[in-house]
Scaffold this motif. Structure first.
Motif, short mmCIF file in Angstrom:
data_model
loop_
_atom_site.label_atom_id
_atom_site.label_comp_id
_atom_site.label_asym_id
_atom_site.label_seq_id
_atom_site.Cartn_x
_atom_site.Cartn_y
_atom_site.Cartn_z
N THR A 211 2.33 -38.47 -24.16
CA THR A 211 3.16 -37.21 -24.27
C THR A 211 2.29 -36.04 -25.20
OG1 THR A 211 5.07 -38.22 -24.13
CG2 THR A 211 5.31 -36.04 -25.07
N SER A 212 2.40 -35.07 -24.77
CA SER A 212 1.51 -33.96 -25.48
C SER A 212 2.25 -34.02 -27.00
CB SER A 212 1.66 -32.56 -24.96
OG SER A 212 0.93 -31.50 -25.59
N LYS B 287 -3.43 -33.25 -26.47
CA LYS B 287 -2.93 -32.55 -25.44
C LYS B 287 -3.16 -33.28 -24.16
CE LYS B 287 -1.60 -29.32 -28.25
NZ LYS B 287 -0.03 -29.32 -28.77
N ASN B 288 -3.87 -34.29 -23.98
CA ASN B 288 -4.21 -34.98 -22.81
C ASN B 288 -3.08 -35.76 -22.37
OD1 ASN B 288 -5.33 -36.24 -20.69
ND2 ASN B 288 -7.22 -36.61 -21.75
N THR B 289 -2.46 -35.24 -21.29
CA THR B 289 -1.10 -36.19 -20.74
C THR B 289 -1.48 -37.03 -19.42
OG1 THR B 289 -0.62 -34.17 -19.39
CG2 THR B 289 0.50 -34.29 -21.61
#
Length: 521
Positions: free
Chosen positions: A488-489, A494-496
């Motif tokens: 989860t971001s 920020k890599n989901t």
């Protein structure tokens, strides 16, 4: 097996451990002549030595903690760059050639190899064989958790053959079988030395496996939040089987003192004893990483100015919670500032003289700032004002004032608070128990100085309770995957990509045609 085959096999296995591929040896790898000469204690010590891999800040710890919402290791000008390895871990941008991906793989599977050497000894006593089998199950558990598949050798297979591979569901079943086989012959927990594999440790690990079984039974580890009642009842069964010799310590910090080997809460540790382990050649310096990795150069004990707790994790606690603010008089006398999550102005031993940074001729106060101060999106700090000051610093183990360089704190692998939290989670997920989650919460809340409210009535409450109780103990990634939050971001990640719940198989290991790369890599 002929002598020349043994030599050939040894070369092959050594290459595997070094990274050409990897192996688990389920076969008898020594012939009768070789096994009759082997010393069971010496070989078993080698298998135990694999536990020291967990004390290092790299490898297993890096993939288990740096990749989570707990800590980040920012690049501080030229410090902690390491080819981007630490930021790859945190930003979930690792590749099959990344340093920590390869390090953890080698650590786990070379340790399995040591266990198999012990199990191959003819006439090894049943209790020692059980210990080797337990350790093998533990190393495999970690390998499956991280990579989702593991290589193995069938009994009687040729050393020239490539190892076969167990999928995650297959390996999970094998690990359970190993532990069930080992359990009857394991000794009871030694109240003054929990570093010896014991019945309580086997019950703990079985509970841990069943708690995660919904994830592990999915080859891609996507069985999040699956509340299989039968599995949850197994968790409760195995936690309840832990003996009365294991209880919560009245003080949370008893678990992390230099004399923690007598703490009743500890179920399994990696031992560090000056004059014993050092003489045995095992080394006892690894535990230092638990303060060196985060403390500043000018602090006592000195450090490497790296690992930093993220604000979102810090905010899970009440600021006065003793678990992140141990300001005992002896702590202040020896190190200057409270242990736990070190934030704000730091002091020299005695707690009176404020420390300065090295930058700008020592004109800046050494006051650790949270990421509210602003971490660049790329994780690279260049401003002189922040190089040494950015980040709340974690320090869980109390330095051994008499042996700063060779501390005797045993490294904690399993402890009873975790077992109680597993039981509470199993109850909330549908398991049956006469125990209430409220009574478990009350036991944990009753410890001295626990000011953060512990609510175990919901999965969200349990997730928070595990985060606040078990910080830096190697379980955060495992927990986040089970609760479905690992990809989860969040503030600094920020890599989901969902497939990153599993790490890639190292490129060198793919020389074994039986191993297939994990999806997405």
């Amino acid at each position: 097996m002929k002598k020349n085959n043994f030599i050939k096999y040894s070369i092959f296995a050594g290459a595997l451990v070094l990274g050409v591929s990897c192996t688990n040896l389920d076969e008898q790898i020594l012939d009768a002549t070789e096994t009759s000469k082997a010393d069971p204690d010496a070989v078993l010590n080698s298998a135990y030595n694999g536990l020291k891999n967990f004390q290092d800040q790299a490898g297993i710890f890096a993939v288990s903690e740096v990749s989570t919402d707990f800590v980040i290791v920012p690049t501080r000008a030229g410090d902690w760059g390491d080819g981007g390895a630490w930021l790859q871990d945190h930003f979930h941008t690792w590749t099959p050639d990344s340093r920590e991906v390869n390090a953890a793989w080698k650590m786990m599977l070379s340790s399995v190899y040591s266990c198999d050497l012990a199990l191959a000894i003819q006439g090894i006593p049943a209790d020692k064989a059980a210990q080797a089998l337990f350790l093998k199950a533990f190393y495999y558990y970690n390998a499956i958790d991280i990579y989702g598949q593991v290589p193995y050798r069938e009994a009687g297979s040729s050393p020239d053959d490539f190892p076969k591979v167990w999928t995650s569901p297959e390996a999970t079943a094998k690990i359970i079988a190993m532990l069930e086989e080992a359990l009857p012959n394991l000794p009871a927990k030694n109240s003054s030395d929990p570093s010896i594999a014991n019945k309580d440790a086997a019950n703990f690990l079985l509970a841990k496996i069943y708690l995660n079984k919904a994830v592990f039974d999915s080859p891609t580890h996507t069985g999040f939040n699956a509340s299989n009642v039968a599995n949850m009842n197994k968790v409760i069964q195995y936690v309840d089987a832990i003996s009365s010799a294991t209880t919560l310590a009245p003080d949370y910090w008893d678990n992390f003192k230099p004399t923690n080997n007598t703490c009743p809460e500890l179920i399994l540790t990696s031992r560090n004893v000056l004059g014993v382990d050092a003489v045995a050649g095992l080394g006892i310096n690894g535990i230092r990483s638990r303060w060196y990795m985060s403390t500043h150069y000018n602090q006592v004990p000195s450090g490497w100015n790296g690992f930093s707790v993220l604000q979102e994790y810090y905010d899970k606690f009440d600021a006065t919670d003793r678990r992140i603010k141990n300001n005992d008089q002896a702590i202040i006398a020896h190190v200057g500032s409270p242990l736990g999550f070190r934030i704000g102005q730091q002091y020299a031993p005695g707690g009176i003289t404020p420390l300065k940074t090295r930058a700008q001729n020592g004109s800046l106060p050494l006051d650790f700032q949270s990421d509210a101060a602003g971490l660049p999106a790329d994780g690279k700090i260049t401003g002189q004002n922040w190089l040494e000051r950015w980040g709340i610093r974690p320090q869980k183990y109390i330095p051994d004032a008499s042996n700063m360089e060779k501390p005797e704190n045993d490294y904690v692998l399993f402890r009873y608070a975790d077992a109680l939290l597993m039981k509470a989670e199993a109850i909330v997920r549908g398991g049956s128990s006469a125990t209430t989650v409220a009574s478990i919460a009350a036991q944990l809340q009753a410890r001295q100085g626990i000011t953060t409210t512990i609510n175990l009535s919901t999965l969200a409450g349990i997730d928070k309770a595990r985060a606040t109780e078990l910080w830096e103990e190697g379980w955060r990634r495992n927990d986040m995957i089970r609760f479905g939050t690992y990809t989860t971001s969040r503030a600094t990640m920020k890599n989901t990509d969902a497939y990153r719940v599993l790490f890639p198989i190292p490129t060198t290991a793919l020389l074994n045609p039986n191993i297939k790369q994990n999806p997405g890599y």
